[in-house]
Enzyme design. Structure first.
Site, PDB file in Angstrom:
ATOM      1  N   GLY A 629      -9.746  -1.081  -3.187  1.00  0.00           N
ATOM      2  CA  GLY A 629      -7.840  -1.445  -3.167  1.00  0.00           C
ATOM      3  C   GLY A 629      -7.446  -1.547  -4.314  1.00  0.00           C
ATOM      4  N   CYS A 630      -5.958  -1.468  -3.939  1.00  0.00           N
ATOM      5  CA  CYS A 630      -5.311  -1.349  -5.216  1.00  0.00           C
ATOM      6  C   CYS A 630      -5.103  -2.683  -5.727  1.00  0.00           C
ATOM      7  CB  CYS A 630      -3.786  -1.660  -4.437  1.00  0.00           C
ATOM      8  SG  CYS A 630      -3.738  -2.861  -3.447  1.00  0.00           S
ATOM      9  N   TYR A 631      -5.278  -3.456  -5.501  1.00  0.00           N
ATOM     10  CA  TYR A 631      -5.139  -5.079  -7.058  1.00  0.00           C
ATOM     11  C   TYR A 631      -6.371  -4.753  -7.296  1.00  0.00           C
ATOM     12  CZ  TYR A 631      -1.983  -8.352  -4.124  1.00  0.00           C
ATOM     13  OH  TYR A 631      -0.551  -9.096  -3.932  1.00  0.00           O
ATOM     14  N   ALA A 632      -7.426  -4.345  -6.468  1.00  0.00           N
ATOM     15  CA  ALA A 632      -9.172  -4.114  -7.394  1.00  0.00           C
ATOM     16  C   ALA A 632      -9.133  -3.458  -8.014  1.00  0.00           C
ATOM     17  CB  ALA A 632      -9.882  -3.773  -6.315  1.00  0.00           C
TER      18      ALA A 632
END
Length: 812
Positions: A629-632
């Protein structure tokens, strides 16, 4: 305390012309705050901690007087006084005392013009009559005092030495009048200044035995100082920042005189002052230890020249002559040859022994190229239809001194056509690409060539494809990971990509990347909403959206029509498609899932595709890859290097542009609602909180927000650390060392901004602020949620899975 004038990310690099990083010390700079550790920390901004420590150790290995002679052009004192003083302050505050000698040519001309005196020159030498000498002396004293005063104001003890150093006779009294030829150097005033803790600031005025002042060319005087003190470094600061190649207009990076001097002197553009300067430097270095060198640089590049592997400007050194050999008996020292061969990766790994390779060479025709001490060794085999560069092995010294380029150029003179093979994981592939006309990759190996026609290339690739050429050996010759990339057209076989669920922002960005990728083509795009419409933004073919069902995918998989399946579907939707691909059992196709469905897989069938933190070989060999994921992605990159120092739960405050909410209308992508607003959501147990925690094996707290900009994420991360364990600089060093070779990760001392990462293919990590109790660090990370947070990272994983260079098709 420091005013930053230019700031760029300068990692280890080759000797290329690059942006400058420089710090100006303000006029009220206090010596009490100018500690050695502070200055070393600032030096770390222009290179790695390892480089700075290495060169400091090198420079302090000799007496203080033998560190460096720095010749300063007169124009620099007038135009770049603050920069010059700051450069010298850096050296002074780490205990290095260069001998500084300055000229004053432009100021003399200006004063002479003001007094109506026309400057006269003969053979490039200023004719110095008594009137001119009066002006020369006045200028030297004024400029010397100007520099000394500037240094003293910023806490640097400097001593003006305007006479008593150079003894001289008249060069030609009738012709040049008061111009001197140096006959001796009195070291005492210089040594006394350094021993008392002062930088010696010299003029090039000389004196006869009777006390008559004589004018001496500053370059010549600097050379005489160097002969007397035999310093490690001799630096000429000038406005051009180096020697410019008159044919190409480019700055020359390195000159190895023993090999290049004769040819250089024959170049049509080497004339007048340039020719004289190179001749003088050549003569000077012939009388100095081989370890000495001359650097011609811009004043802003002084620290970079002295404290980084890349250096700056033009480096001139003696180097070594190149030696060609056609048999083992011509190697006079067998131990020297053995040591050179020990650099080969297969020999180092034990797959091949030195003795067996030497036995192999005894029975074939070969030609070797190397410098005298074999810092670089290359071996070209001549037994096949085409000559093969079988070995190209270099020490770090050979690479830093540009011997590698010299040897390759020598090979090209002897061989009009050549091929060689390199392991695709070699971190210096750009150099190989820059030397080749083309290349072809298979099974982790890259075949390079130059000089071959189309039919010969086809024959070579056919042999390589059937492995009849033999296995390639990885090369250690080019050890600097910051080479500029030099991609050439390569002959990879094209791979077909099918996008399932391609209407969203991520799908659009991935389509654009594939459209510019030399070895990927889109074969199918599937979207229920866009079925029957033409795929926009893709120019390689006329592709129409379809609405593929599991049975359609099964048929395509059975017919082997797709090499890579990209699942760009919402969470919880792609399992039926994955199951039918699995059921066919085609071992060659790959699946990359952009959703969160398989990021928590415990079966071992899926590999988490974050190349910077996960084993790249596992990603390359995986059948199924879950795209992070992007945030991750940004959070893991920002936290991972500190894991062993963490003492508590990191808290992540994340803010994303509204593209992260997708194309389906909601409150999180409602532009009107977001105007002048910040919307928090999923306050606990967000899927990325679980993802970050599970991948780091460390509990974290994560609160996402959406803001009014379109794309880009900013994380502000509070990380509790063991009390008094790390300083801000030490933390930054940890990150620089960890991500040193990662081309999509930038470590920055400043706080990164969203606007600087939007539409960029990487992660920027910065801030590194430690609280007063030294038990908490705040780190800021930014990422484009649609690119490195999704599409670019997907392309990294596609490239790895297909045996391409990991960054192929990703603008760097």
């Amino acid at each position: 305390m420091f005013k930053k004038v230019y700031k760029f990310n300068l990692a280890n690099s080759v000797r290329l012309s690059e942006p400058k990083l420089f710090y100006t010390l303000p006029i009220n700079f206090s010596h009490n705050y100018s500690t050695k550790s502070t200055v070393i920390q600032l030096l770390n901004n222009i290179g790695s901690k390892r480089e700075v420590e290495q060169y400091l150790k090198y420079f302090t290995s000799v007496s203080q007087q033998q560190f460096a002679v720095i010749k300063v052009g007169g124009a620099i004192i007038t135009q770049q006084l603050n920069e010059l003083a700051s450069c010298l302050a850096f050296l002074y505050h780490v205990g290095l005392y260069p001998i500084v000698l300055h000229g004053t040519g432009p100021q003399i001309n200006e004063l002479l013009e003001n007094e109506g005196v026309e400057p006269e020159y003969e053979d490039g030498i200023r004719i110095t009559n008594p009137k001119t000498m009066e002006v020369v002396r006045k200028c030297f004293l004024e400029q010397n005092l100007t520099l000394v005063t500037a240094l003293e104001k910023i806490g640097v003890h400097a001593r003006p030495i305007t006479g008593g150093v150079f003894e001289a006779n008249y060069l030609d009294k009738d012709k040049y009048q008061l111009v001197g030829k140096i006959t001796g150097v009195n070291k005492n005033p210089i040594e006394a200044a350094i021993n008392s803790g002062y930088l010696p600031i010299l003029t090039s005025l000389a004196e006869t035995s009777s006390g008559q002042l004589l004018n001496v060319n500053a370059d010549v005087a600097a050379g005489e100082l160097a002969r007397e003190f035999e310093p490690l470094k001799i630096v000429y600061l000038n406005e051009k920042g180096g020697i410019i190649n008159g044919s190409t207009g480019e700055k020359i990076s390195t000159i190895n005189l023993d090999e290049e001097f004769d040819d250089l002197m024959k170049e049509s553009w080497v004339k007048y002052g340039t020719k004289l300067k190179i001749k003088e430097i050549n003569d000077l270095l012939q009388h100095l230890p081989r370890s000495s060198s001359v650097a011609i640089i811009d004043v802003n590049d002084l620290q970079k020249e002295l404290f980084t592997d890349s250096g700056a400007g033009t480096l001139i050194r003696r180097g070594y002559k190149l030696v060609n050999r056609n048999s083992l008996s011509e190697f006079g020292n067998p131990d020297l040859l053995r040591n050179a061969l020990l650099r080969d990766p297969e020999i180092k790994s034990g797959k091949l022994s030195v003795a067996s390779y030497l036995k192999f060479l005894e029975g074939i025709n070969f030609k070797s190229y190397g410098d005298e001490p074999l810092e670089v060794l290359s071996i070209v085999l001549e037994n096949g239809k085409f000559p093969k560069l079988d070995k190209f092995l270099s020490s770090k010294t050979g690479w830093l001194n540009n011997v590698t380029d010299n040897i390759f150029n020598s090979i090209k003179k002897d061989f009009d056509e050549l091929f060689w093979i390199v392991n695709e994981n070699d971190s210096n592939l750009a150099w190989y690409f820059s030397k080749s006309d083309g290349s072809f990759a298979k099974n982790g190996q890259i075949l390079f060539w130059y000089g071959l026609n189309t039919n010969e290339v086809s024959e070579l690739i056919k042999d390589f494809d059937t492995s009849s050429i033999g296995s390639a050996l990885a090369s250690n010759v080019f050890t600097n990971g910051q080479q500029k990339r030099g991609y050439h057209k390569r002959a990879y076989s094209t791979k077909k990509v099918a996008l399932i669920g391609a209407r969203g922002y991520t799908g659009q960005n991935l389509i654009k990347l594939i459209d510019n990728h030399p070895y990927l083509e889109i074969s199918h795009v599937s979207s229920r909403e866009l079925e029957g419409q033409k795929l926009q933004g893709y120019n390689k073919d006329n592709i129409v959206y379809s609405n593929l069902q599991p049975e359609d995918i099964k048929k395509l998989e059975q017919d082997k029509k797709v090499d890579v399946w990209v699942m760009a579907l919402p969470n919880g939707v792609c399992k039926p498609f994955v199951d039918v691909i699995d059921a066919v059992g085609n071992p060659d196709s790959k699946i990359i899932d952009l959703s969160a469905d398989y990021r928590f897989d415990t079966s071992g069938e899926w590999v988490y595709g974050l190349p910077e933190l996960n084993d790249r070989s596992k990603i390359a060999n995986a059948k199924k890859i879950s795209n992070p994921g992007c945030y991750a992605t940004a959070a893991q990159i920002a936290i991972a290097p500190l894991k062993k120092y963490i003492d508590g739960i990191p808290n992540i405050f994340g803010v994303s542009g509204y593209s992260g909410a997708g194309t389906k209308p909601s409150s999180k992508n409602n532009v009107e609602l977001l105007q002048n607003n910040l919307i928090p959501y999923s306050l606990t147990d967000h899927v990325h909180e679980k993802e970050i925690s599970s991948q780091l094996n460390l509990p974290v707290a994560f609160t996402p927000h959406v803001a009014q900009w379109f794309q880009g994420i900013s994380h502000t991360i509070n990380i509790p650390i063991k009390r008094e364990s790390l300083t801000s600089r030490e933390i930054r060093n940890i990150y620089q060392d960890r991500y040193h070779d990662e081309k999509l990760i930038t470590i920055n001392g400043d706080v990164p901004l969203v606007k600087d990462i939007s539409n960029k293919h990487g992660v920027i990590v910065g801030g590194f602020a430690v609280n007063s109790n030294q038990d908490r660090v705040v780190i800021v990370a930014t990422i484009d949620n649609l690119l490195k947070g999704a599409a670019s990272q997907c392309l990294q994983n596609i490239n790895l899975s297909q045996g391409f260079n990991e960054y192929e098709g990703i603008p760097l």
